[in-house]
Design an enzyme around this catalytic site. Structure first.
Site, PDB file in Angstrom:
ATOM      1  N   GLN A 168      18.563   0.985  18.891  1.00  0.00           N
ATOM      2  CA  GLN A 168      17.615   0.018  19.450  1.00  0.00           C
ATOM      3  C   GLN A 168      17.326  -1.157  18.505  1.00  0.00           C
ATOM      4  O   GLN A 168      17.224  -2.296  18.948  1.00  0.00           O
ATOM      5  CB  GLN A 168      16.311   0.734  19.777  1.00  0.00           C
ATOM      6  CG  GLN A 168      15.675   0.250  21.038  1.00  0.00           C
ATOM      7  CD  GLN A 168      14.652   1.240  21.565  1.00  0.00           C
ATOM      8  OE1 GLN A 168      14.440   2.311  20.976  1.00  0.00           O
ATOM      9  NE2 GLN A 168      14.009   0.887  22.649  1.00  0.00           N
ATOM     10  N   TYR A 224      21.119   0.469  33.749  1.00  0.00           N
ATOM     11  CA  TYR A 224      21.362  -0.850  34.345  1.00  0.00           C
ATOM     12  C   TYR A 224      21.383  -0.738  35.867  1.00  0.00           C
ATOM     13  O   TYR A 224      21.481   0.350  36.421  1.00  0.00           O
ATOM     14  CB  TYR A 224      22.726  -1.388  33.892  1.00  0.00           C
ATOM     15  CG  TYR A 224      22.760  -1.870  32.471  1.00  0.00           C
ATOM     16  CD1 TYR A 224      22.104  -3.040  32.106  1.00  0.00           C
ATOM     17  CD2 TYR A 224      23.470  -1.178  31.508  1.00  0.00           C
ATOM     18  CE1 TYR A 224      22.157  -3.500  30.798  1.00  0.00           C
ATOM     19  CE2 TYR A 224      23.534  -1.625  30.201  1.00  0.00           C
ATOM     20  CZ  TYR A 224      22.869  -2.788  29.851  1.00  0.00           C
ATOM     21  OH  TYR A 224      22.922  -3.236  28.568  1.00  0.00           O
ATOM     22  N   ASP A 264      19.842  -3.995  18.722  1.00  0.00           N
ATOM     23  CA  ASP A 264      20.140  -4.469  20.071  1.00  0.00           C
ATOM     24  C   ASP A 264      19.813  -5.962  20.234  1.00  0.00           C
ATOM     25  O   ASP A 264      18.698  -6.348  20.594  1.00  0.00           O
ATOM     26  CB  ASP A 264      19.334  -3.616  21.060  1.00  0.00           C
ATOM     27  CG  ASP A 264      19.652  -3.932  22.499  1.00  0.00           C
ATOM     28  OD1 ASP A 264      20.386  -4.908  22.760  1.00  0.00           O
ATOM     29  OD2 ASP A 264      19.155  -3.200  23.367  1.00  0.00           O
ATOM     30  N   ARG A 269      23.021   1.057  24.188  1.00  0.00           N
ATOM     31  CA  ARG A 269      21.584   1.034  24.464  1.00  0.00           C
ATOM     32  C   ARG A 269      21.006   2.429  24.329  1.00  0.00           C
ATOM     33  O   ARG A 269      20.578   3.052  25.294  1.00  0.00           O
ATOM     34  CB  ARG A 269      21.345   0.406  25.818  1.00  0.00           C
ATOM     35  CG  ARG A 269      21.718  -1.071  25.737  1.00  0.00           C
ATOM     36  CD  ARG A 269      21.197  -1.865  26.845  1.00  0.00           C
ATOM     37  NE  ARG A 269      20.657  -3.111  26.332  1.00  0.00           N
ATOM     38  CZ  ARG A 269      20.174  -4.070  27.080  1.00  0.00           C
ATOM     39  NH1 ARG A 269      20.133  -3.932  28.367  1.00  0.00           N
ATOM     40  NH2 ARG A 269      19.707  -5.161  26.548  1.00  0.00           N
ATOM     41  N   SER A 293      18.728  -7.346  23.766  1.00  0.00           N
ATOM     42  CA  SER A 293      17.306  -7.161  24.086  1.00  0.00           C
ATOM     43  C   SER A 293      16.431  -8.128  23.308  1.00  0.00           C
ATOM     44  O   SER A 293      15.514  -8.732  23.861  1.00  0.00           O
ATOM     45  CB  SER A 293      16.861  -5.732  23.766  1.00  0.00           C
ATOM     46  OG  SER A 293      17.366  -4.849  24.716  1.00  0.00           O
TER      47      SER A 293
HETATM   48  P1  NAD Z   1      20.042  -6.874  32.801  1.00  0.00           P
HETATM   49  O1  NAD Z   1      19.888  -8.117  31.993  1.00  0.00           O
HETATM   50  O2  NAD Z   1      21.404  -6.335  33.061  1.00  0.00           O
HETATM   51  O3  NAD Z   1      19.354  -7.119  34.231  1.00  0.00           O
HETATM   52  C1  NAD Z   1      18.056  -7.653  34.364  1.00  0.00           C
HETATM   53  C2  NAD Z   1      17.340  -6.975  35.518  1.00  0.00           C
HETATM   54  O4  NAD Z   1      17.902  -7.403  36.766  1.00  0.00           O
HETATM   55  C3  NAD Z   1      17.440  -5.450  35.510  1.00  0.00           C
HETATM   56  O5  NAD Z   1      16.142  -4.911  35.452  1.00  0.00           O
HETATM   57  C4  NAD Z   1      18.147  -5.132  36.826  1.00  0.00           C
HETATM   58  O6  NAD Z   1      17.702  -3.922  37.399  1.00  0.00           O
HETATM   59  C5  NAD Z   1      17.759  -6.331  37.671  1.00  0.00           C
HETATM   60  N1  NAD Z   1      18.593  -6.545  38.883  1.00  0.00           N
HETATM   61  C6  NAD Z   1      19.931  -6.411  39.043  1.00  0.00           C
HETATM   62  N2  NAD Z   1      20.289  -6.679  40.320  1.00  0.00           N
HETATM   63  C7  NAD Z   1      19.152  -7.022  40.987  1.00  0.00           C
HETATM   64  C8  NAD Z   1      18.866  -7.426  42.318  1.00  0.00           C
HETATM   65  N3  NAD Z   1      19.823  -7.519  43.241  1.00  0.00           N
HETATM   66  N4  NAD Z   1      17.590  -7.691  42.644  1.00  0.00           N
HETATM   67  C9  NAD Z   1      16.603  -7.596  41.720  1.00  0.00           C
HETATM   68  N5  NAD Z   1      16.813  -7.241  40.437  1.00  0.00           N
HETATM   69  C10 NAD Z   1      18.066  -6.943  40.072  1.00  0.00           C
HETATM   70  O7  NAD Z   1      19.208  -5.669  32.208  1.00  0.00           O
HETATM   71  P2  NAD Z   1      18.357  -5.554  30.859  1.00  0.00           P
HETATM   72  O8  NAD Z   1      17.106  -6.311  31.025  1.00  0.00           O
HETATM   73  O9  NAD Z   1      19.203  -5.907  29.706  1.00  0.00           O
HETATM   74  O10 NAD Z   1      18.040  -3.991  30.765  1.00  0.00           O
HETATM   75  C11 NAD Z   1      18.064  -3.122  31.847  1.00  0.00           C
HETATM   76  C12 NAD Z   1      17.523  -1.745  31.472  1.00  0.00           C
HETATM   77  O11 NAD Z   1      18.023  -1.252  30.232  1.00  0.00           O
HETATM   78  C13 NAD Z   1      16.035  -1.697  31.319  1.00  0.00           C
HETATM   79  O12 NAD Z   1      15.595  -0.498  31.896  1.00  0.00           O
HETATM   80  C14 NAD Z   1      15.789  -1.613  29.863  1.00  0.00           C
HETATM   81  O13 NAD Z   1      14.548  -0.996  29.571  1.00  0.00           O
HETATM   82  C15 NAD Z   1      16.937  -0.763  29.467  1.00  0.00           C
HETATM   83  N6  NAD Z   1      17.190  -0.957  28.030  1.00  0.00           N
HETATM   84  C16 NAD Z   1      17.222   0.152  27.205  1.00  0.00           C
HETATM   85  C17 NAD Z   1      17.430  -0.025  25.851  1.00  0.00           C
HETATM   86  C18 NAD Z   1      17.470   1.147  24.908  1.00  0.00           C
HETATM   87  O14 NAD Z   1      17.199   2.242  25.311  1.00  0.00           O
HETATM   88  N7  NAD Z   1      17.835   0.924  23.652  1.00  0.00           N
HETATM   89  C19 NAD Z   1      17.615  -1.289  25.327  1.00  0.00           C
HETATM   90  C20 NAD Z   1      17.566  -2.388  26.196  1.00  0.00           C
HETATM   91  C21 NAD Z   1      17.362  -2.193  27.562  1.00  0.00           C
END
Ligand code: NAD
Length: 365
Positions: free
Chosen positions: A126, A226, A129, A121, A132
């Protein structure tokens, strides 16, 4: 590179790994494309469109003959793995954490494999990905599925027959899927709130026009952006805040995940029973154990008049756009792997190395 697009065979899978637009781009770059007949039909891409884009069509296993790279959406069955050309590269959502004999079988055939779930990530990766791109669509579709199951509409409506109050939607977990769920529920006119354990998310939630449910002293930001698991007292405070908030909600979409761990339990059976009859919960974490205690993967559970849905593979229910996005992810990866037109698998490369789960006859840890 000689690239083959296999037809998906997993039950209910309607996506395809490359769409005609991707094929045209790769053919222009002098790659040779062969597509298994019917591969794109369920996603809305007929065979003729692939032919027009410059691919050759072939039936069944003949499509894979002589391929250097085979691209798929889902992991192949073991029987399908045995049809992959020796020494070829397989690119797919391989669910490497799921285990089973598949990866060892690929290694024995000296097939190398890149898992699309393992794209790092980073900004550079990106556009590859797939987690995402597919989560974005899952978040959107979860709201539609929930709205469809509600006995009410989402927007406020003022008519001669009276004024209808807007529905209240609550999104738990505001990552990629959650933020898209918030945006979709807002567009449909709901009043939206959200919660996440990563405090950086608060601003993103508010910028989408939703309110953020605050829980004192809870921050669980882990590696790579994460979340990590909560400690016992944090978990108690989170559950208390969700219990107080959820009572008054019409639609709840849960998306909370912790990489490599079962999904956190955030909605108890008692919380569900405290909600108004007719309310709906859509649990997007159903595949990894569910955020709600009552979730059954792929089923609808009704408890005290509240419906708890645990839909599986929502991206496959919008296969046209899901394939378009996944296909773009795969195309960018293929372009990354082609050096002077030839396939180069460099385990030292930051992106390739992170994704390479089978190479040189070995399953990599
Ligand atoms: P994910 O699918 O692992 O989790 C989904 C969400 O659940 C996350 O926001 C996490 O904080 C939340 N979560 C976990 N435990 C929780 C709890 N107990 N209560 C409430 N919420 C909880 O995560 P995701 O959506 O795949 O991505 C997470 C992060 O990664 C984001 O900040 C996203 O912007 C970032 N990201 C960056 C890139 C990149 O830079 N290329 C790409 C994709 C995602």
């Amino acid at each position: 590179m000689r690239i083959a697009v296999a037809r998906e065979t997993s039950p209910g899978e309607r996506r395809v790994a490359l769409v005609p637009e991707n094929v045209a781009r790769l053919v222009k770059q002098q790659h040779e494309l062969r597509v298994e007949r019917g591969a794109g039909v369920a996603a809305g891409f007929p065979d003729q469109a692939y032919e027009a884009a410059g691919a050759a069509l072939a039936d069944g296993p003949a499509a894979l003959e002589g391929a250097e790279v085979v691209v798929r959406v889902q992991r192949p069955s073991e029987a399908e793995a045995d049809l992959l050309p020796q020494g070829a590269l397989l690119v797919a959502l391989l669910a490497p954490h799921q285990g089973g004999p598949l990866l060892a079988r690929l290694a024995a055939r000296r097939v190398s494999a890149l898992a699309m779930e393992k794209v790092p990530r980073t900004t550079r990766a990106q556009s590859m990905d797939a987690l995402s791109s597919q989560a974005t669509l899952a978040g959107y579709k979860a709201v539609l599925v929930g709205a469809n199951a509600l006995p009410r509409i989402l927007p406020m409506m003022t008519t001669a027959a009276g004024t209808l109050a807007p529905a209240k939607a609550f999104v738990v977990g505001a990552g990629v899927a959650g933020l898209q769920a918030i945006a979709t529920a807002r567009r449909l006119g709901a009043v939206v709130s959200a919660f996440d354990v990563r405090p950086v998310v608060k601003e993103q939630v508010q910028s989408l026009g939703a309110s953020f449910v605050e829980v004192q002293e809870v921050t669980a930001e882990g590696a790579g952006g994460y979340a990590k698991e909560l400690g016992a007292s944090e978990q108690e405070r989170v559950l208390g805040a969700i219990a107080a908030h959820v009572k008054d909600m019409d639609l709840v979409v849960t998306t909370a995940q912790i990489p490599g761990r079962p999904a956190p339990r955030l909605l108890t059976a008692d919380m569900i029973r405290s909600m108004r009859p007719g309310s709906v919960v859509v649990d997007l974490a159903a595949e990894s154990g569910g955020n709600c205690e009552l979730t059954r993967p792929g089923e609808a559970v009704v408890e005290a008049g509240v419906t708890v849905l645990g839909p599986l593979n929502l991206p496959s229910t919008v296969p046209f756009h899901a394939s378009q996005m996944y296909g773009r992810n795969v195309t960018t990866l293929l372009q990354h792997l082609a050096k002077d037109g030839r396939l180069v698998l460099d385990p030292q490369d930051e992106i390739t190395g992170a994704m390479l789960v089978v190479h040189d006859g070995q399953v990599r840890g």
